[in-house]
Design an enzyme around this catalytic site. Structure first.
Site, PDB file in Angstrom:
ATOM      1  N   LYS A 108      43.061  23.928  46.681  1.00  0.00           N
ATOM      2  CA  LYS A 108      42.889  23.715  45.236  1.00  0.00           C
ATOM      3  C   LYS A 108      43.779  24.748  44.553  1.00  0.00           C
ATOM      4  O   LYS A 108      43.336  25.843  44.189  1.00  0.00           O
ATOM      5  CB  LYS A 108      41.410  23.871  44.850  1.00  0.00           C
ATOM      6  CG  LYS A 108      41.111  23.449  43.418  1.00  0.00           C
ATOM      7  CD  LYS A 108      39.608  23.423  43.175  1.00  0.00           C
ATOM      8  CE  LYS A 108      39.264  23.196  41.723  1.00  0.00           C
ATOM      9  NZ  LYS A 108      39.541  21.840  41.233  1.00  0.00           N
TER      10      LYS A 108
HETATM   11  N1  PPE Z   1      39.978  16.112  43.128  1.00  0.00           N
HETATM   12  C1  PPE Z   1      40.617  16.900  42.258  1.00  0.00           C
HETATM   13  C2  PPE Z   1      42.095  16.760  42.092  1.00  0.00           C
HETATM   14  C3  PPE Z   1      39.894  17.833  41.524  1.00  0.00           C
HETATM   15  O1  PPE Z   1      40.528  18.625  40.660  1.00  0.00           O
HETATM   16  C4  PPE Z   1      38.494  17.922  41.686  1.00  0.00           C
HETATM   17  C5  PPE Z   1      37.690  18.905  40.900  1.00  0.00           C
HETATM   18  C6  PPE Z   1      37.871  17.069  42.623  1.00  0.00           C
HETATM   19  C7  PPE Z   1      38.655  16.176  43.330  1.00  0.00           C
HETATM   20  C8  PPE Z   1      36.405  17.147  42.927  1.00  0.00           C
HETATM   21  O2  PPE Z   1      36.115  18.315  43.666  1.00  0.00           O
HETATM   22  P1  PPE Z   1      34.691  19.054  43.567  1.00  0.00           P
HETATM   23  O3  PPE Z   1      34.633  19.663  42.214  1.00  0.00           O
HETATM   24  O4  PPE Z   1      34.731  20.076  44.666  1.00  0.00           O
HETATM   25  O5  PPE Z   1      33.664  18.018  43.778  1.00  0.00           O
HETATM   26  N2  PPE Z   1      38.178  19.161  39.607  1.00  0.00           N
HETATM   27  C9  PPE Z   1      37.763  20.374  38.938  1.00  0.00           C
HETATM   28  C10 PPE Z   1      38.651  20.709  37.774  1.00  0.00           C
HETATM   29  C11 PPE Z   1      38.550  19.898  36.542  1.00  0.00           C
HETATM   30  C12 PPE Z   1      39.438  20.442  35.437  1.00  0.00           C
HETATM   31  O6  PPE Z   1      39.765  19.679  34.506  1.00  0.00           O
HETATM   32  O7  PPE Z   1      39.817  21.627  35.482  1.00  0.00           O
HETATM   33  C13 PPE Z   1      36.281  20.365  38.609  1.00  0.00           C
HETATM   34  O8  PPE Z   1      35.641  19.321  38.582  1.00  0.00           O
HETATM   35  O9  PPE Z   1      35.751  21.450  38.400  1.00  0.00           O
END
Ligand code: PPE
Length: 308
Positions: A161
């Site tokens: 990430k």
């Molecule tokens: N894919 C991506 C590309 C992504 O950024 C997130 C989280 C997810 C999947 C889901 O991952 P998880 O949060 O571990 O379930 N995106 C984060 C950032 C959002 C933002 O705008 O900044 C979040 O949900 O915190």
């Protein structure tokens, strides 16, 4: 707007929101070299609780490892600093954003090679409402297939990430918004379904749940893992596999998952209604299971909550 009277944890110290600054010649500003996390702290009946704190800290350290970034604080200290930051700001429920970034190395030290730049660790918290709009969780969101793909696996590693990955996410999000959609679904470089700009994606067909496997340029979402676990607890079959784009159009239900997005139904894709065009019954069941745990109403049987 008045600046919030909040504290930010900056390299070991809680400082005022407005003082949490870095130099414009920091490595991260030029090259996107950061790794970060996003998680929610929920206001439960037993007090504020972080959802899957250990998993988020582990993923932060995994992201750093992929980028050969040595964090100046051990996992245990980052974990306790997250809890300390929430407590210091007096929140009951909030969003938590820990970030490790390649900082400022001094005069003449800026180039792609990050060796001369220190790593800074910062933790900020703020209130964050419904990610995809106030009615998204009940009514679902209308989304498009993006003209942008997620990155190829041998370009930018999607299991990290990392800040730089969100240049791609911004292209997906801005295109979707300017075309009147709430979000875009990106395909991977082979044309299979990957994920939203900030969410993982699931579809339901004939009672079975499908989600792209980790070889499809996805972030391994912690909400994704939680939903897979909860669905299996409910006796539902979940398969992680390659998903062709058109299976989105003929799915019974499609939904997003993410820390910010939680479990958000998708009502239409490219203007084609998903199922009945509303939150489907399996999505509803999963939402109830998810919100049951994070609200503290259901027993935390997987040990996912860390009380602040
Ligand atoms: N894919 C991506 C590309 C992504 O950024 C997130 C989280 C997810 C999947 C889901 O991952 P998880 O949060 O571990 O379930 N995106 C984060 C950032 C959002 C933002 O705008 O900044 C979040 O949900 O915190």
């Amino acid at each position: 707007m008045e600046s919030p009277k909040l504290k930010i944890w900056f390299n070991g110290k809680l400082i005022n929101w407005d003082d949490a600054k870095i130099h414009v010649l920091s490595h991260v500003v030029h090259y996107g070299s950061s790794v970060f996390e996003g998680m929610r702290c929920y206001d439960t009946k037993r007090g504020p609780a972080c959802f899957r704190l250990a998993e988020h800290v582990n993923r932060l350290f995994d992201s750093a490892k992929i980028y050969r970034m040595a964090l100046p604080f051990p996992k245990a200290e980052v974990t306790s600093a997250i809890l300390e930051t929430i407590r210091a700001n007096g929140f009951r429920g909030c969003y938590v954003r820990p970030i490790a970034l390649r900082g400022y190395g001094g005069y003449g030290k800026l180039s792609v090679n990050p060796a001369d730049c220190p790593v800074d660790v910062v933790i900020a918290v703020w209130e964050w409402g419904k990610y995809l709009g106030p009615e998204a969780l009940e009514k679902g969101v209308s989304v498009c297939t993006s003209s942008w793909n997620r990155m190829a696996p041998n370009t930018l590693p999607s299991l990290a990430k990392a800040g730089g990955n969100y240049m791609n996410a911004q292209l997906i999000k801005m295109e979707a918004l300017s075309d009147g959609y709430a979000e875009g679904i990106a395909l991977d470089p082979q044309g299979y379904v990957s994920e939203g700009s900030g969410e993982n994606i699931f579809l339901v067909k004939n009672g079975v749940i499908y989600t792209p496997s980790s070889g499809h340029s996805i972030l391994p979402g912690i909400t994704r893992h939680s939903v897979i676990t909860l669905a299996r607890d409910l006796g539902l079959r979940v398969e992680q596999r390659s998903i062709p784009r058109e299976s989105l159009y003929i799915a019974d239900e499609v939904f997003f998952t993410g820390s910010a997005a939680e479990v958000t139904p998708i009502s239409a894709i490219d203007h084609i209604p998903v199922g009945e065009g509303a939150c489907g019954p399996i999505t509803k069941q999963i939402q109830e299971a998810f919100f049951g745990i994070v609200s503290g109403e259901h027993e935390d049987r997987h040990g996912w909550l860390t009380f602040v």
